[in-house]
Design an enzyme around this catalytic site. Structure first.
Site, PDB file in Angstrom:
ATOM      1  N   SER A 124      64.742  57.445   9.938  1.00 11.16           N
ATOM      2  CA  SER A 124      63.713  57.558   8.901  1.00 11.16           C
ATOM      3  C   SER A 124      62.403  58.137   9.412  1.00 11.16           C
ATOM      4  O   SER A 124      61.474  58.326   8.618  1.00 11.16           O
ATOM      5  CB  SER A 124      63.447  56.178   8.283  1.00 11.16           C
ATOM      6  OG  SER A 124      62.988  55.273   9.258  1.00 11.16           O
ATOM      7  N   LYS A 183      58.982  48.797   3.216  1.00  9.12           N
ATOM      8  CA  LYS A 183      58.072  49.824   3.735  1.00  9.12           C
ATOM      9  C   LYS A 183      56.852  50.005   2.828  1.00  9.12           C
ATOM     10  O   LYS A 183      55.727  50.147   3.316  1.00  9.12           O
ATOM     11  CB  LYS A 183      58.822  51.137   3.896  1.00  9.12           C
ATOM     12  CG  LYS A 183      59.917  51.102   4.963  1.00  9.12           C
ATOM     13  CD  LYS A 183      60.692  52.396   5.017  1.00  9.12           C
ATOM     14  CE  LYS A 183      61.782  52.342   6.082  1.00  9.12           C
ATOM     15  NZ  LYS A 183      62.581  53.575   6.136  1.00  9.12           N
TER      16      LYS A 183
END
Length: 922
Positions: free
Chosen positions: A775, A818
């Site tokens: 990511s 996140k």
């Protein structure tokens, strides 16, 4: 008995390996080696007088080889002569350690064995030791050794002179006393000793010393020491010491034997008396079963309600126990096993009251703040249990960072169902026996944790929490995760077989709930048996409500305080959340609140020490009261009678001006702030730095990526304890930037090589923390473009997403964690992959309203948003400014992604309310 003989000057030598022959002792030797056989045939068998030979102690000798040439040595202590010779005609060399003193021996008996077909002959020789000698020269005669010797024993005149020595007389008496005592002990033990007493009266003392020591089992070094004792006084002293040691060892062994026999006799006597007592009580009709452990156990087993097949097995084991004596080794293990069978809840279950979904929902709301989706799933689970109590529901697995309430949710399920709750900790379990139990053949065997938990809780239908299921391991002792497959499968756990029980136990009535911090370590077959419910971290607003509703009252109660003594304003709780905690859960928040409570407890305990001395005292003097009165505070006073405790006195002192926490006290107790809102702006102050969002087992985190250039050869350096996947992402990012250097205006058409003459170093700070995953791809590209273009990345922007070699931005996991991490860090803009739009439904609307969510399909979209100051790119490819964060999408010609997300969330929320209302109507 050895007699004095005249020794020749040369004797044939027989090596005696790791043994010592002393004068007066008789030994039996089996001669099988070629050298010993040759010595017997030539020196003993062919001579009428059955001649004399020398016995010389040897360590690890080889009895074949050429003539050795030992040097002559003389010493009172042990001295050895070594020589090298060939072994069995081979070229290998072996060192023989010869002793320089030996014993001349006379053959008393000689027999020859039957010759074997190979020509090998065996001789058996009985030898008697005569006297000591010293080796002057060692040589070989054919295949055996001969030596020139000198006798070492004293002459008769010398011995007569020594016998007049007072020291010798004293040593002789002492030795005879010890020898007589030893003979008496042996005579009592073995009913012998008559011949030994005759020897003690007829044989000279110095010869008796050798005879007695030769009959003991002593070490080779001690035997050599006796052989080297030429001086009779030294020999007597050593012999006395050895006799005394042998006597003490016999006494200790005899004492241990008597103790063991006494214990056995006592146990047999107690058994006989118990049998007689039982017979007497039976005759009198006064048999008391309560005193009989076996009878009590049998009655307990009958009341346990075992299934028929298990009851037969238990009866068979009980009959075996009745035939055993309590002293037998297997008695205790059988008793413990049957006791476990009797204690297990075979039929006993918790009585469940009628399930009230409304009360269950109120209970969940009172115990937990937020977690709307999780609560709704639990209510659905309970509703199914109400409609069909015997339904085989899925195994719920709560996955989330520490401190978000996974364990307490499982406890709330048990409370709502009216069942008992038992927690099984699986963290660090690596032995399969912890799940299935040990077999009873092992020493110290125990049942598995599941059976032990059911025994403790006492019912067969509890709510069992399998805590930290992701932290089980596997090694040579087995795989606990594989053992859990049978436990969590409703088709198999009806007949769960614990190795210790060795009988099937029904686990189908148990409601299993599991918790984990991460999904990845759980094996796929085990994960397939569970329904994963993710619990992400809390928002600052949720933490604030949790602290005000749950944490502060609990902390005050744990520290003996209440709101009359300490008050923590809402603003101060916000400061604690913003400046001292950035975790996903609330454990650190609770620790900080506990630190404030401890500081307040110290101040209260120091000031409240005024206690009334008698009932006649009408006033209570206290520095606390005086200080409060001086400040003009109102005080309620009450006369307390004698005998009240300190708690009552503290309750009597009701001060209307409690201790209120302010910012100064906060910094004094908790120290300087650990975090501030300017961290991101300070760190993203130069080109080459970008802000990424990552997921960890402790929730979402903000990850900075730093890139710098230096003179070099075009190499790429990566640091920060990185895994293979993130290293590959860095290589892909570097390749993509170099391939599009001209398009991105990072290099001219003539200078397309960005790495010519320089190296690139990419670092992920917090180097002690391992990092891996794809990511960070878009974050790496942004940092490299910022470095090469010398443009700063926006300080209020963070991003996440996997990037392909062609520049596509792929979706990633952990979006909710996140986004919450970005919100905690004060980030205002978040760039996400376009295909992660559906994951934003799980993000609270309060968090989305404070963030600007930017969606990217290609890497060019990310770069456009990361460096642009005023505009954002929508998923439709048009530029548009969104002026109202709470507007619906139909107010605009081209809707922004945030409006779409808000509308979608509102629709889902309304649908959930309608569904719950429908279930309540049913």
């Amino acid at each position: 008995m050895a007699e004095s003989v005249d020794l020749p000057s040369r004797l044939a030598i027989l090596p005696f390996r790791n043994k010592v022959l002393l004068p007066g002792a008789i030994i039996r030797i089996r001669c099988t080696t070629p050298s010993s056989v040759k010595l017997v045939e030539q020196e003993l068998w062919q001579r009428e007088e059955k001649g004399l030979i020398g016995i010389l102690p040897v360590r690890d000798s080889a009895e074949a080889g050429p003539t050795p040439s030992p040097g002559e040595q003389s010493s009172k202590n042990q001295e050895e002569t070594s020589d090298s010779h060939k072994l069995n005609g081979k070229n290998q060399q072996e060192v023989i350690h010869w002793h320089n003193r030996g014993v001349a021996a006379r053959a008393l008996h000689l027999s020859r064995g039957v010759e074997k077909p190979s020509g090998r002959v065996t001789y058996i020789v009985v030898l008697e030791g005569l006297c000591r000698f010293s080796v002057q020269e060692l040589s070989t005669r054919g295949t055996y050794y001969t030596a020139r010797i000198i006798p070492l024993d004293m002459t008769k005149s010398d011995m007569d002179q020594v016998e007049q020595d007072p020291e010798f007389i004293m040593l002789s008496r002492q030795f005879k006393v010890m020898a007589m005592e030893l003979i008496s002990v042996l005579e009592q033990k073995q009913k012998t000793g008559g011949r030994t007493k005759v020897l003690l009266e007829t044989v000279p003392v110095h010869k008796l010393a050798d005879i007695f020591v030769a009959s003991f089992e002593i070490s080779f070094e001690e035997q050599l020491s006796m052989l080297d004792s030429i001086d009779v006084k030294v020999r007597l002293s050593k012999a006395t010491e050895l006799v005394d040691r042998h006597l003490q060892s016999i006494r200790v062994a005899e004492k241990i034997t008597q103790k063991v026999e006494g214990q056995l006799s006592k146990s047999q006597k107690e058994f006989l008396l118990r049998q007689q007592m039982r017979a007497i009580k039976e005759e009198l009709g006064d048999n008391d079963d309560e005193e009989d452990d076996v009878a009590t156990l049998e009655r307990k087993m009958k009341d346990a309600g075992m299934p028929p097949n298990i009851w037969k097995h238990a009866q068979r084991e009980l009959r075996r126990l009745k035939k055993m004596q309590p002293q037998q080794p297997g008695y205790n293990s059988s008793h413990v096993y049957l006791d476990l069978l009797a204690d297990l809840p075979w039929q006993k279950a918790s009585e469940e009251s009628e399930l009230d979904l409304k009360a269950a929902k109120e209970r969940l709301d009172s115990d937990h703040y937020g977690l709307v989706k999780i609560k709704q799933r639990i209510i659905e689970y309970l509703a199914v249990r109400r409609l069909k109590p015997d339904a085989r529901g899925p195994v719920l697995c709560f996955v989330g960072p520490p401190g978000v309430g996974k364990t307490s949710l499982a406890s709330s399920i048990a409370t709502a169902l009216g069942r008992k709750f038992v927690r099984i900790s699986l963290g660090g379990v690596k032995d399969e026996a912890d799940i299935r139990g040990h077999r009873r053949t092992y020493i110290g065997s125990m049942p598995g944790r599941l059976i032990d938990g059911l025994k403790r809780v006492g019912v067969c239908n509890p709510v069992m929490l399998l805590d930290e299921i992701d932290k089980t391991g596997s090694d040579v002792r087995g795989d606990p995760a594989s053992a859990l497959l049978e436990v969590l499968d409703p088709e198999q756990n009806k007949t769960f077989n614990d190795h210790y029980l060795n009988v099937p136990f029904d686990l189908s009535k148990v409601i299993f709930v599991a918790t984990a911090n991460r999904v990845q370590p759980i094996p796929p077959p085990l994960l397939d048996r569970m329904e994963v419910i993710e619990l992400p971290g809390y928002t600052p607003e949720e933490k604030l409500n949790i602290a005000l509703r749950h944490l502060i009252p609990r902390v005050l109660d744990q520290h003996g305080l209440n709101f009359d003594f300490l008050q923590i304003p809402e603003a101060m709780v916000k400061l604690v959340i913003q400046r001292y905690t950035r975790e996903a859960g609330v454990r650190n928040l609770e620790r900080n609140l506990a630190a404030i409570a401890r500081a307040a407890a110290v101040r209260v305990a120091e000031q409240e020490h005024a206690v009334p001395l008698s009932k006649d005292v009408q006033q209570i003097a206290s520095p606390l009261l005086e200080s409060r009165l001086a400040d003009g505070a109102d005080v309620e006073m009450e006369i307390m009678p004698m005998g009240v405790n300190n708690h009552d006195i503290s309750q009597a002192l009701r001060i209307t001006s409690p201790l209120v926490v302010d910012e100064t006290m906060l910094e004094k107790v908790l120290g300087p702030p650990r975090y501030d809102d300017r961290e991101t702006a300070d760190r993203v102050a130069t080109p080459g730095i970008s802000v990424g969002l990552v997921w960890t087992a402790f929730g979402g985190e903000v990850q900075f990526v730093e890139a710098t250039a230096m003179v070099g050869k075009g190499d790429l350096h990566l640091t920060g304890q990185l895994g293979d996947v993130i290293k590959e992402s860095a290589q892909i990012a570097m390749t993509w930037v170099r391939a599009r250097a001209t398009e991105l205006k990072l290099a001219t058409a003539e200078e397309t090589n960005l790495l010519e003459g320089r190296d690139i170093h990419i670092h992920f700070p917090a180097g002690a923390v391992p990092k891996d995953g794809p990511s960070a791809g878009v974050t790496l590209v942004t940092a490299l473009v910022s470095l090469f273009s010398q443009r700063k990345v926006r300080v209020d922007t963070a991003m996440t997403g996997e990037m392909t070699l062609r520049g596509l931005v792929l979706p990633v996991g952990g979006i909710k964690d996140k986004v919450l991490a970005a919100h905690r860090y004060g980030i205002k803009r978040v760039i996400l992959p376009e295909r992660n739009l559906k994951d934003l439904v799980e993000v609270p609307s309060a968090v989305l309203s404070s963030l600007e969510i930017l969606l990217a399909k290609r890497m060019e979209d990310v770069l456009e948003q990361a460096f642009e100051e005023d505009r954002m790119t929508t998923s439709f490819g048009k530029d548009q400014v969104c002026r109202n964060n709470y507007s619906f999408f139909f107010l605009y010609t081209k809707p922004c992604p945030r409006c779409i997300i808000l509308l979608f969330q509102q629709a889902v929320f309304i649908a959930a309310i309608l569904t719950a209302f429908f279930f309540l109507l049913l």
